[in-house]
Design a protein around this motif. Structure first.
Motif, short mmCIF file in Angstrom:
data_model
loop_
_atom_site.label_atom_id
_atom_site.label_comp_id
_atom_site.label_asym_id
_atom_site.label_seq_id
_atom_site.Cartn_x
_atom_site.Cartn_y
_atom_site.Cartn_z
N ASP A 78 -5.65 11.57 11.93
CA ASP A 78 -5.42 10.48 11.10
C ASP A 78 -4.22 10.26 11.38
N TYR A 126 0.47 1.42 -11.90
CA TYR A 126 -0.34 2.35 -11.30
C TYR A 126 -0.47 1.95 -9.62
N LYS A 127 -0.01 2.59 -8.36
CA LYS A 127 0.13 2.15 -6.92
C LYS A 127 -0.65 2.84 -6.09
N GLY A 128 -1.90 3.04 -5.69
CA GLY A 128 -2.18 3.03 -4.53
C GLY A 128 -3.59 2.41 -4.85
N LYS A 129 -4.91 2.55 -3.85
CA LYS A 129 -6.34 1.98 -4.31
C LYS A 129 -6.95 1.66 -5.37
N PRO A 130 -6.82 0.46 -5.21
CA PRO A 130 -7.86 -0.09 -6.39
C PRO A 130 -9.21 0.89 -6.68
N LEU A 146 -9.72 3.26 -7.83
CA LEU A 146 -9.40 4.63 -7.76
C LEU A 146 -9.44 5.37 -8.80
N HIS A 192 -12.30 6.15 -10.77
CA HIS A 192 -13.40 7.35 -10.40
C HIS A 192 -13.21 8.62 -11.05
N THR A 220 -4.78 11.22 -6.12
CA THR A 220 -4.41 11.69 -4.72
C THR A 220 -5.88 11.88 -4.66
N GLU A 221 -6.28 12.24 -2.85
CA GLU A 221 -7.42 12.78 -2.66
C GLU A 221 -7.66 13.50 -2.36
N PHE A 273 -0.80 7.60 -9.95
CA PHE A 273 -1.43 7.44 -8.42
C PHE A 273 -2.46 8.20 -8.32
#
Length: 510
Positions: free
Chosen positions: A319, A185-189, A191, A194, A66-67, A64
Motif C-alpha cells: 500500500d 462514525y468515521k470510516g468507509k460508509p 462498513l 458488515h 478496522t479491516e 470506526f
C-alpha cells in the motif's frame, strides 16, 4: 471526611495534569489531542471542576471499523475522557495489582506481549524437561469476549474493593456508560453494516459489552477474567498457566488432565461469568508442534513469526509503495510526503520490533530485498532492524550550504535541485563540469557559496535533461519556519530515477 478530602486531591489540577502527560504520550498528533492541548490549562481546570462536583459525563465516542486482520468495531473515547480513564485505572490498580496473578499479561505495567511469549517459552521448557519428556498444551479463547461482558456482574466484582465515594461514583459511571447512545462514525460508509451482530456493541444485549480500544475497558476486562485466573491456579492447581486478555494457555504432561480442565473451565465460564469458549479455536496438541500465540509460533528452542503477521506487513508495504512510488514511462518518481513517511516509518518500526523477538534474520532480509523502494528513504543496519531515515535534515545547520552538503552525502550520486527562494542552486565543485555542459553560467561570488543557479521554472526541463544523461535527481524544497541553526527548513520532496539509474540502485540495494 478524610477519605473524601483525599480523593478530591485525585481530581485536582496537578493530578489531572500528570495523567494528561501520560495520556498524550502516544496520542499527541491526533486531532482531539491537539485541540485539547491548544487550551490545556482551561480544559484541565474545567475537567477538574466537573469531576469534583460530579457533573462530569463522558463525551461522544468516535466509532470506526478496522479491516485488518479482521473486521473489528472500535469505539474510541474523546481525549478528555482518556485522561479520566487514566485517573481511574491508576487508582483501581492500587488494589487490583496485588490481586492479579503474576501470569496475566494484558494491559499491565512491565507485562505485555513479549513478556507473555517469553514466559510461555519458559513453561514449555520446564513442562517438557528441556525436551526429555512429552508435554502438551491446551489453548483456549473466550468467544466474543468484550461484547459478552456483563456490566452488572463486573460492577459486583469492582464495588466491594472501592472505599472512596468519589472513585465509586466515577467507576460506576464508566462501567455503565453506553457509548452507543452518542457517537460519531468515521470510516468507509457502509462498513459498519458488515459487522457480524455478535461482534458489534450496537447489536449487543442490554447491559452487556465494553468498547474495544479504551484503557478502562482493558482494565475492566482483566478484572472480569481474574476470577478465571484464580480458579485455574487455586482450584484446578494448574502450574503452567498464562493469559493475555481472552487468550490463555495451560500446559501439562498428561493430555487427559488437560481434557478434564477444559470441561471444568467451560462450566466455570458459563456459570460464574456468563461467557463461552470459542470451540473453533480450542487446541490440544504436543508442545513440539509449536504454540501459535500472540503473533508467534513458540517452541522450546526457537520462535517464528506467524504467517498472518508477515502477510499483514507485506500488504501494508505494498500500500505504501502504491502511494509513494509513481512510475513514469522513462523514469520513476519517489515521493517524500511527510505524512506518508511518518506512517511508513512507524509501521516499519512496529513490525521490526515484533520481528526482533523471533528468529527472523532471513525474513527481515527478504523484506528489504522484496520492497526495494524502502532503500530510497531509509538506511538499514546489518541486522535489518535499525532504521535511519535519509530525508530528515539535522536541525542545527546554520547555512544552506551545510544542508546541501549533508544531503549530497545521504544521496550520493544524485544531482540536487536545491531550492533557495526562487532558484535552484548548486554548491558542490563536482557539479562544475555538469553545469558547463548544461550551458549554465557561474554566479557572482556570494556569501552562500552557490556556484550556479537556475530559476524554479527551469526545474522540470533541467531534471529531464539530467535523466536523459543517466543522472538521478533529488528535488529539495523549502518549508515554512527556521531550523535551530536559523536557516530555512528544507526537506527532499521527490527523487527522480531513470531506467539506468533504477537498475544501478536496485543492484546496489541487493
Amino acid at each position: 471526611m478524610i477519605a473524601f478530602e483525599q480523593h478530591l486531591e485525585l481530581f485536582s489540577f496537578a493530578s489531572l495534569y500528570q495523567h494528561y502527560l501520560l495520556c498524550r504520550r502516544h496520542k499527541r498528533n491526533t486531532f482531539n489531542a491537539l485541540r485539547f492541548e491548544a487550551r490545556q490549562e482551561l480544559n484541565l481546570l474545567e475537567l477538574s471542576a466537573a469531576l469534583q462536583d460530579r457533573s462530569y459525563r463522558p463525551s461522544a465516542s468516535v466509532c470506526f471499523v478496522t479491516e485488518r486482520p479482521k473486521l473489528r468495531e472500535i469505539f474510541a473515547a474523546d481525549f478528555r475522557d482518556r485522561i479520566v480513564h487514566h485517573v481511574l485505572v491508576h487508582e483501581l490498580e492500587r488494589y487490583w495489582e496485588s490481586v492479579f496473578i503474576h501470569d496475566s499479561y494484558a494491559c499491565r505495567q512491565d507485562k505485555g506481549i513479549h513478556k507473555a511469549v517469553d514466559r510461555l517459552t519458559q513453561f514449555i521448557r520446564s513442562a517438557s524437561g528441556n525436551g526429555k519428556r512429552r508435554a502438551y498444551y491446551l489453548q483456549l479463547d473466550v468467544r466474543n469476549y468484550f461484547m459478552r461482558i456483563d456490566k452488572h456482574l463486573l460492577w459486583s466484582l469492582l464495588k466491594p474493593h472501592i472505599d472512596s465515594p468519589e472513585v465509586l461514583w466515577l467507576c460506576k459511571l464508566l462501567v455503565f456508560h453506553d457509548c452507543t447512545a452518542h457517537y460519531s462514525y468515521k470510516g468507509k460508509p457502509g462498513l459498519l453494516q458488515h459487522m457480524p451482530p455478535h461482534k458489534s456493541l450496537l447489536q449487543s444485549e442490554a447491559g452487556k459489552g465494553l468498547p474495544i480500544g479504551n484503557l478502562n475497558s482493558q482494565f475492566f476486562a482483566n478484572v472480569y477474567l481474574n476470577c478465571l485466573d484464580q480458579f485455574v491456579k487455586h482450584q484446578l492447581k494448574c502450574r503452567y498457566y498464562l493469559r493475555y486478555c481472552d487468550d490463555f494457555v495451560l500446559l501439562d504432561t498428561n493430555p487427559e488432565q488437560l481434557v478434564v480442565w477444559h470441561e471444568q473451565i467451560r462450566r466455570f465460564l458459563a456459570e460464574k461469568l456468563l461467557l463461552a469458549l470459542n470451540d473453533n479455536r480450542d487446541k490440544l496438541r504436543p508442545v513440539g508442534n509449536g504454540v501459535d500465540f500472540l503473533g508467534y509460533i513458540v517452541r522450546a528452542d526457537y520462535r517464528l513469526v506467524r504467517r498472518r503477521v508477515v502477510n499483514n506487513l507485506r500488504s501494508k508495504l505494498l500500500d505504501f509503495a502504491r502511494l509513494m512510488v509513481q512510475q513514469q514511462p522513462e523514469y520513476t518518481i519517489y515521493r517524500f510526503d511527510a505524512d506518508l513517511l511518518a506512517q511508513c516509518r512507524s509501521t516499519l518500526a512496529s513490525y521490526l520490533g515484533h520481528l526482533s523477538h523471533a528468529d527472523s534474520f532471513d525474513l527481515r532480509k527478504s523484506i528489504w530485498h522484496d520492497f526495494s523502494f524502502l532503500h530510497q528513504y531509509f538506511r538499514i543496519d546489518s541486522t535489518f532492524l535499525a532504521l535511519q531515515p535519509l530525508y530528515e535534515l539535522p536541525k542545527q545547520f546554520s547555512s544552506a550550504r551545510r544542508q546541501n552538503h549533508w544531503l549530497n552525502k545521504q544521496f550520493s550520486g544524485d544531482v540536487l535541485l536545491f531550492q533557495v527562494g526562487c532558484y535552484y542552486e548548486f554548491y558542490h565543485p563536482a557539479y562544475d563540469g555538469l553545469a558547463v555542459s548544461l550551458g549554465l553560467k557561474p554566479l557572482k561570488k556570494n556569501r552562500r557559496g552557490a556556484r550556479f543557479g537556475v530559476p524554479l521554472s527551469w526545474g522540470t526541463h533541467l531534471a529531464k535533461r539530467l535523466l536523459a544523461e543517466g543522472r538521478q535527481v533529488l528535488w529539495v524544497t523549502e518549508r515554512d519556519g527556521l531550523s535551530a541553526g536559523g536557516v530555512k527548513c528544507r526537506r527532499p520532496a521527490e527523487r527522480w530515477i531513470g531506467l539506468a539509474g533504477k537498475q544501478s540502485a536496485d543492484a546496489k540495494s541487493t
